[in-house]
Design a protein around this motif. Structure first.
Motif, PDB file in Angstrom:
ATOM      1  N   GLN A 105       0.818  -1.228   0.000  1.00 26.44           N
ATOM      2  CA  GLN A 105       0.000   0.000   0.000  1.00 26.44           C
ATOM      3  C   GLN A 105       0.848   1.273   0.000  1.00 26.44           C
ATOM      4  N   ARG A 106       2.110   1.132   0.392  1.00 29.19           N
ATOM      5  CA  ARG A 106       3.042   2.266   0.399  1.00 29.19           C
ATOM      6  C   ARG A 106       3.030   2.978  -0.969  1.00 29.19           C
ATOM      7  N   TYR A 107       2.858   2.179  -2.035  1.00 29.55           N
ATOM      8  CA  TYR A 107       3.003   2.732  -3.388  1.00 29.55           C
ATOM      9  C   TYR A 107       1.676   3.100  -4.051  1.00 29.55           C
ATOM     10  N   ARG A 108       0.565   3.037  -3.303  1.00 34.16           N
ATOM     11  CA  ARG A 108      -0.713   3.351  -3.965  1.00 34.16           C
ATOM     12  C   ARG A 108      -0.682   4.805  -4.438  1.00 34.16           C
ATOM     13  N   PRO A 109      -1.005   5.011  -5.702  1.00 35.48           N
ATOM     14  CA  PRO A 109      -0.900   6.377  -6.222  1.00 35.48           C
ATOM     15  C   PRO A 109      -1.988   7.274  -5.647  1.00 35.48           C
ATOM     16  N   SER A 110      -1.622   8.514  -5.375  1.00 38.58           N
ATOM     17  CA  SER A 110      -2.591   9.487  -4.867  1.00 38.58           C
ATOM     18  C   SER A 110      -3.593   9.819  -5.970  1.00 38.58           C
ATOM     19  N   PRO A 111      -4.876   9.959  -5.621  1.00 35.43           N
ATOM     20  CA  PRO A 111      -5.868  10.338  -6.641  1.00 35.43           C
ATOM     21  C   PRO A 111      -5.517  11.662  -7.323  1.00 35.43           C
ATOM     22  N   TRP A 112      -4.830  12.544  -6.604  1.00 35.46           N
ATOM     23  CA  TRP A 112      -4.415  13.833  -7.203  1.00 35.46           C
ATOM     24  C   TRP A 112      -3.537  13.581  -8.434  1.00 35.46           C
ATOM     25  N   LEU A 113      -2.605  12.637  -8.269  1.00 40.84           N
ATOM     26  CA  LEU A 113      -1.695  12.289  -9.371  1.00 40.84           C
ATOM     27  C   LEU A 113      -2.450  11.544 -10.476  1.00 40.84           C
ATOM     28  N   VAL A 114      -3.251  10.559 -10.082  1.00 42.32           N
ATOM     29  CA  VAL A 114      -3.948   9.722 -11.070  1.00 42.32           C
ATOM     30  C   VAL A 114      -4.821  10.600 -11.969  1.00 42.32           C
ATOM     31  N   ARG A 115      -5.584  11.509 -11.361  1.00 39.51           N
ATOM     32  CA  ARG A 115      -6.537  12.313 -12.153  1.00 39.51           C
ATOM     33  C   ARG A 115      -5.811  13.219 -13.135  1.00 39.51           C
ATOM     34  N   ARG A 116      -4.741  13.862 -12.664  1.00 34.89           N
ATOM     35  CA  ARG A 116      -4.020  14.792 -13.558  1.00 34.89           C
ATOM     36  C   ARG A 116      -3.259  14.026 -14.647  1.00 34.89           C
TER      37      ARG A 116
END
Ligand code: NAI
Length: 504
Positions: free
Chosen positions: A479-490
């Motif tokens: 889970q350490r590497y789960r991408p932040s939704p901020w990054l995913v959306r942009r």
């Protein structure tokens, strides 16, 4: 709107308090300095005098301005002497009960309009303010050491802090020449929070045995441009300081895996391998605190290997890497080659070699993101032979380019560490801890990184940053590497990471 702050009270005349007094006096404020120990006040004023005189000697300050600033610093004998202040900042011992007691006593001593600020580095501003009758006037004002030279300050807004108190502190911060960033009260504020990824991911790479500590440090310095590597930084700070901070932030975020330290850090702390202060940390130090470097044989490029690399596909080498191979003997097919050079970004070498059905013995990866004439990172899989590694390194040694060899690590070293820094910053923006612009400034000035995480992420391309994190997540299932939704959306929308969320 209230008058701007002119009369400043400082409680606690130690390393931080004396620095705050100095910058406020230089900006034209009158300063009352109080300490429970009166000797601390006289040594603080002596220290300020010396620092100002050294600025005069270096031609940075006029004698008249230095004298005027010194005259603006007065000694307060009691807390009641601070009655006329527009703002009082405390920089006393880092203990919640003592700070709460002081703020209650200050509330009784000062006028109703006076702002109360705390320079706490790790306590909750909300908890400190919680003991006050009027928590609306309490904010964090977090400086960095040494205050006159570290031109950044975090203005921390607790849930009940008045916007006017924040505005007054931010305005004063700019007047004293510091970049103010406004932060909502959360563990580590911005700088100490944003700094988690660099050291934590460095330790994770060491724990995986991707490479030795000095190789990881060298990659992050030479290829990514950090001033020092994570292990040099840990040795400088001392594990007695760093490990409790890592553990405290991890527990304050309720065990979020993003902040989870690796066990080898605590083991080394227990073993007394603290760093410079004990003469032995990740590196050894001599009696004067200088690093004892062990001699490493330089690599000489004598081989002229036949090299194959794919022209297309996910593992094709980018132009920046191909430019480093202009003197190289390129062959058309993998079976003619001594070295198969691939540039995977999402997967490690084992996964890539298996997928492409190549000969593992000859396969070497090259970092497609940070490879340059400053240095290249090569990745090997368990099947790669020592002969292949020597041949691959000779390509760069012949051009006097440093090469660093790591074992399987999706995202290599520098792209992986930078992706984690960008991801953590994105998550901070997602949670509204501070604006992307403020986080970028905090990381550049407060941590001294070569770029702010949002500007860095944009430069690398948010899609590539996301790909690295997805690769790490798929490889480790952590889970350490789960991408932040901020990054995913942009990344999905091909937009800059600095793009704010819409609010209606
Ligand atoms: P320090 O130990 O150099 O100075 C603290 C001063 O406060 C001492 O002179 C002490 O006599 C005085 N003091 C203690 N309790 C008092 C009380 N109840 N009333 C009046 N005076 C009292 O400490 P330092 O390093 O200046 O740190 C002060 C605060 O700043 C702490 O909250 C610390 O976490 C924070 N901070 C420290 C940084 C650093 O690098 N040293 C960086 C950022 C924040």
């Amino acid at each position: 709107m209230r008058e701007e702050i002119q009369r400043v009270g400082v409680v606690g005349a130690g390393a931080m308090g004396r620095g705050i007094a100095q910058v406020c006096a230089l900006a034209g404020c009158s300063v009352q300095l109080f300490d429970a120990n009166q000797d601390a006040v006289s040594s603080a004023t002596g220290f300020v005098r010396e620092d100002l005189m050294s600025a005069v000697a270096r031609g940075k300050l006029s004698q008249a301005d230095a004298n005027a600033a010194l005259q603006r610093v007065a000694t307060a004998r009691t807390l009641e002497d601070l009655a006329g202040c527009d703002m009082v900042v405390e920089a006393i011992v880092e203990r919640l009960d003592v700070k709460q007691q002081l703020l209650c006593a200050l509330e009784a001593a000062v006028g109703p309009e006076c702002v109360l600020a705390t320079n706490t580095s790790s306590l909750s501003v909300t908890a400190i303010a919680g003991a006050c009758v009027n928590p609306g006037r309490v904010a964090g004002w977090h400086f960095f050491n040494p205050v006159p030279r570290m031109k950044l300050v975090e203005v921390i807004q607790a849930p009940r802090t008045d916007a006017e108190a924040v505005r007054l502190l931010a305005n004063l911060s700019e007047r004293i020449g510091h970049r103010a960033i406004v932060v909502s009260d959360s563990p580590g504020f911005v700088v100490n929070h944003a700094g988690r990824a660099f050291v934590t991911e460095g330790l994770k790479l060491l724990a995986e045995r991707a490479a030795e500590h000095h190789v990881l440090d060298a990659i992050l310095r030479s290829c990514a441009g950090f001033r020092m590597g994570p292990f040099e930084l840990l040795d400088l700070t001392g594990l007695d300081v760093s490990v409790p901070v890592m553990e405290s932030i991890h527990s304050q975020f309720y065990g979020d895996d993003r902040y989870r330290p690796v066990t080898l850090a605590r083991t080394r702390l227990l073993a007394g391998l603290l760093g410079r202060k004990t003469g032995q940390g990740f590196y050894a130090y001599d009696g004067k605190g200088a690093k004892v470097e062990s001699a490493r044989a330089p690599l000489t490029g004598t081989l002229e290997p036949a090299v194959w690399w794919p022209a297309t596909g996910d593992e094709a080498l980018p132009e920046s890497v191909v430019a480093l191979l202009s003197t190289c003997r390129r062959v058309e097919t993998p079976h003619e080659a001594d070295v198969l050079l691939l540039a995977p970004l999402k997967r490690d070498m084992s996964a890539t070699v298996a997928e492409l059905q190549l000969d593992a013995a000859k396969a070497v990866g090259i970092d497609p993101v940070f490879g340059s004439a400053n240095g290249v990172t090569l990745m090997v899989c368990p099947g790669t032979t020592a002969t292949t590694v020597d041949a691959a390194r000779s390509i760069f040694a012949m051009q006097s380019i440093k090469s660093f060899v790591v074992t399987d690590s999706p995202g290599f070293v520098a792209p992986r560490v930078v992706a984690c820094i960008v991801n953590l910053a994105c998550e901070m923006a997602q949670q509204g801890i501070a604006s992307p612009q403020d986080i970028d400034a905090a990381v550049r000035i407060g941590l001294g990184y070569p770029a702010g995480p949002f500007e860095w992420g944009d430069r690398l391309d948010p899609k590539r940053v996301l790909a690295i994190l997805e690769g790490l997540y798929a490889t480790f299932g952590d889970q350490r590497y789960r991408p932040s939704p901020w990054l995913v959306r942009r990344a999905k929308l091909s937009m800059s990471l600095l793009t704010p969320d819409r609010s209606f």
